[in-house]
Design an enzyme around this catalytic site. Sequence first.
Site, PDB file in Angstrom:
ATOM      1  N   TRP A   1       0.851  -1.204   0.000  1.00  0.00           N
ATOM      2  CA  TRP A   1       0.000   0.000   0.000  1.00  0.00           C
ATOM      3  C   TRP A   1       0.879   1.244   0.000  1.00  0.00           C
ATOM      4  O   TRP A   1       1.539   1.533   0.990  1.00  0.00           O
ATOM      5  CB  TRP A   1      -0.902   0.010   1.238  1.00  0.00           C
ATOM      6  CG  TRP A   1      -1.865  -1.139   1.248  1.00  0.00           C
ATOM      7  CD1 TRP A   1      -3.066  -1.200   0.628  1.00  0.00           C
ATOM      8  CD2 TRP A   1      -1.692  -2.405   1.914  1.00  0.00           C
ATOM      9  NE1 TRP A   1      -3.662  -2.417   0.864  1.00  0.00           N
ATOM     10  CE2 TRP A   1      -2.847  -3.172   1.641  1.00  0.00           C
ATOM     11  CE3 TRP A   1      -0.682  -2.969   2.705  1.00  0.00           C
ATOM     12  CZ2 TRP A   1      -3.013  -4.464   2.131  1.00  0.00           C
ATOM     13  CZ3 TRP A   1      -0.856  -4.251   3.187  1.00  0.00           C
ATOM     14  CH2 TRP A   1      -2.008  -4.985   2.896  1.00  0.00           C
TER      15      TRP A   1
ATOM     16  N   HIS B   1      -7.009   1.309   2.719  1.00  0.00           N
ATOM     17  CA  HIS B   1      -8.070   0.332   2.442  1.00  0.00           C
ATOM     18  C   HIS B   1      -9.123   0.462   3.544  1.00  0.00           C
ATOM     19  O   HIS B   1      -8.922   1.206   4.511  1.00  0.00           O
ATOM     20  CB  HIS B   1      -7.508  -1.092   2.371  1.00  0.00           C
ATOM     21  CG  HIS B   1      -6.607  -1.471   3.514  1.00  0.00           C
ATOM     22  ND1 HIS B   1      -5.994  -2.692   3.619  1.00  0.00           N
ATOM     23  CD2 HIS B   1      -6.228  -0.795   4.625  1.00  0.00           C
ATOM     24  CE1 HIS B   1      -5.269  -2.746   4.722  1.00  0.00           C
ATOM     25  NE2 HIS B   1      -5.394  -1.608   5.354  1.00  0.00           N
TER      26      HIS B   1
ATOM     27  N   ARG C   1      -4.508   5.910  -2.211  1.00  0.00           N
ATOM     28  CA  ARG C   1      -3.171   5.351  -2.422  1.00  0.00           C
ATOM     29  C   ARG C   1      -2.325   6.348  -3.207  1.00  0.00           C
ATOM     30  O   ARG C   1      -2.819   6.984  -4.142  1.00  0.00           O
ATOM     31  CB  ARG C   1      -3.266   4.054  -3.219  1.00  0.00           C
ATOM     32  CG  ARG C   1      -4.171   3.076  -2.491  1.00  0.00           C
ATOM     33  CD  ARG C   1      -3.664   1.690  -2.495  1.00  0.00           C
ATOM     34  NE  ARG C   1      -4.603   0.889  -1.699  1.00  0.00           N
ATOM     35  CZ  ARG C   1      -5.060  -0.281  -2.049  1.00  0.00           C
ATOM     36  NH1 ARG C   1      -4.644  -0.826  -3.181  1.00  0.00           N
ATOM     37  NH2 ARG C   1      -5.873  -0.937  -1.275  1.00  0.00           N
TER      38      ARG C   1
ATOM     39  N   GLN D   1     -14.207   1.383  -1.641  1.00  0.00           N
ATOM     40  CA  GLN D   1     -14.133  -0.033  -1.305  1.00  0.00           C
ATOM     41  C   GLN D   1     -15.327  -0.411  -0.435  1.00  0.00           C
ATOM     42  O   GLN D   1     -15.937   0.439   0.194  1.00  0.00           O
ATOM     43  CB  GLN D   1     -12.864  -0.337  -0.499  1.00  0.00           C
ATOM     44  CG  GLN D   1     -11.592  -0.387  -1.324  1.00  0.00           C
ATOM     45  CD  GLN D   1     -10.429  -0.996  -0.545  1.00  0.00           C
ATOM     46  OE1 GLN D   1     -10.366  -0.910   0.681  1.00  0.00           O
ATOM     47  NE2 GLN D   1      -9.515  -1.608  -1.248  1.00  0.00           N
TER      48      GLN D   1
ATOM     49  N   VAL E   1      -5.334 -12.066   7.062  1.00  0.00           N
ATOM     50  CA  VAL E   1      -6.182 -13.251   6.864  1.00  0.00           C
ATOM     51  C   VAL E   1      -5.324 -14.494   6.675  1.00  0.00           C
ATOM     52  O   VAL E   1      -4.175 -14.421   6.229  1.00  0.00           O
ATOM     53  CB  VAL E   1      -7.124 -13.102   5.636  1.00  0.00           C
ATOM     54  CG1 VAL E   1      -8.313 -12.228   5.979  1.00  0.00           C
ATOM     55  CG2 VAL E   1      -6.365 -12.564   4.442  1.00  0.00           C
TER      56      VAL E   1
ATOM     57  N   ALA F   1     -13.380 -12.282   5.956  1.00  0.00           N
ATOM     58  CA  ALA F   1     -13.347 -10.861   5.596  1.00  0.00           C
ATOM     59  C   ALA F   1     -13.096 -10.750   4.104  1.00  0.00           C
ATOM     60  O   ALA F   1     -12.487 -11.639   3.493  1.00  0.00           O
ATOM     61  CB  ALA F   1     -12.251 -10.141   6.367  1.00  0.00           C
TER      62      ALA F   1
HETATM   63  N1  DAH Z   1      -7.636  -4.519   2.158  1.00  0.00           N
HETATM   64  C1  DAH Z   1      -7.124  -5.239   1.025  1.00  0.00           C
HETATM   65  C2  DAH Z   1      -6.658  -4.229  -0.009  1.00  0.00           C
HETATM   66  O1  DAH Z   1      -7.261  -3.209  -0.155  1.00  0.00           O
HETATM   67  C3  DAH Z   1      -8.161  -6.129   0.428  1.00  0.00           C
HETATM   68  C4  DAH Z   1      -8.510  -7.250   1.340  1.00  0.00           C
HETATM   69  C5  DAH Z   1      -7.870  -8.449   1.233  1.00  0.00           C
HETATM   70  C6  DAH Z   1      -9.507  -7.094   2.284  1.00  0.00           C
HETATM   71  C7  DAH Z   1      -8.208  -9.519   2.050  1.00  0.00           C
HETATM   72  C8  DAH Z   1      -9.872  -8.124   3.114  1.00  0.00           C
HETATM   73  C9  DAH Z   1      -9.221  -9.350   2.989  1.00  0.00           C
HETATM   74  O2  DAH Z   1     -10.820  -8.016   4.033  1.00  0.00           O
HETATM   75  O3  DAH Z   1      -9.591 -10.371   3.793  1.00  0.00           O
HETATM   76  O4  DAH Z   1      -5.707  -4.460  -0.668  1.00  0.00           O
END
Ligand code: DAH
Length: 349
Positions: A160, A180, A206, A220, A263, A317
């Site tokens: 990020w 995010h 970003r 998002q 995760v 998630a």
């Molecule tokens: N937050 C991550 C992104 O923006 C995307 C994401 C990946 C969200 C895995 C999640 C997850 O909740 O379980 O790159």
Amino acid sequence: MTTAAATAVTQLRSEALAALEAAPDQRTLDAWRVEYLGRKGKLTGVLRGLAELSIDERKAIGAAANALKIELEAAYDARTEELRHKSISEALEHGKIDITLPAHPHRRGRLHPVTQTLREFLEAFRSMGFSIVEGPEVELDYYNFEALRIPPDHPARDMWDTLWVDYEKDGRRPMLLRTHTSPAQIRIMEEHKPPIRVAVPGRAYRFEATDTTHEWMMTQVEVLAIDEGLSLAHMKGTLLGVMRRLFGSERRIRLQCSYFPFVEPGAEVAMDCFVCSGAGCATCHGSGWIEMGGAGMVHPEILENMGIDSSRYTGFAAGMGIERLAMQLYGVPDMRYFYQNDLRVLQQF
Ligand code: DAH
């Protein structure tokens, strides 16, 4: 009444009535009134002159002058009324409205295509029992990274490119524009005990170069569910249900192993292309699949950190980008069109 005074009254009458008849507008009428009926007007002049006359004459001329006064006042009122009507009918004639002309169109505003897509997406989650909640766009490093198992100097931070806010709060770590919506997961777990089912819409930022599929700001939706016995199957079923609702009952979903620190296991989520059903076309750039975002099972360490017993509860998630979905839904070839606010583009939705 043959005296000079009587003649004067008769003359005054015809002169006054003629002038009244000729008065073209209210201003002239007002002047007329002053001239003939005013305190220093001509008629008053006649009445003043009475003193010099004999008693008989005074009576006769006085009566005639008073009658003339009444007559002229009535004539003045009538002429005023006449002019008023004349100007109204002139105005009506002049400003005539052609009711057969087409009316001015009513311009209606509409929702931005990204908002429309977002609302449909959220409605799908709501129909499955998810609550919609929000989190802050200016976030603490703690929520955006650390609590999600991304410590300072961890290489995962490279995923990020962050816009930092030059500001420190509570003596804690610096703040940033959230990269995010995942920090909302932590905020929710801080305040709620399982079972949890939420969808969190919001903007993320970003620091990156823009191109047809990247913007420095994006929308998002973060999804979080925690309960006893939740598995990857529930995650897949939920995402599939949402995508089928939005893009048709034939849709399939693909999960590919991936890494996100918060995760385990983690996955990239893709949906078969709703235009070609996986055969490959321009919409999916020939791959047959459309990337939707990331997902996975909430890392047990995070559950424990948040005081949730990971031997009893599991959670899934997911985080999905709405602009990409909107591009697919509406066939928009360049993400940047959404935020250039060019009405020629936006009016098409
Ligand atoms: N937050 C991550 C992104 O923006 C995307 C994401 C990946 C969200 C895995 C999640 C997850 O909740 O379980 O790159």
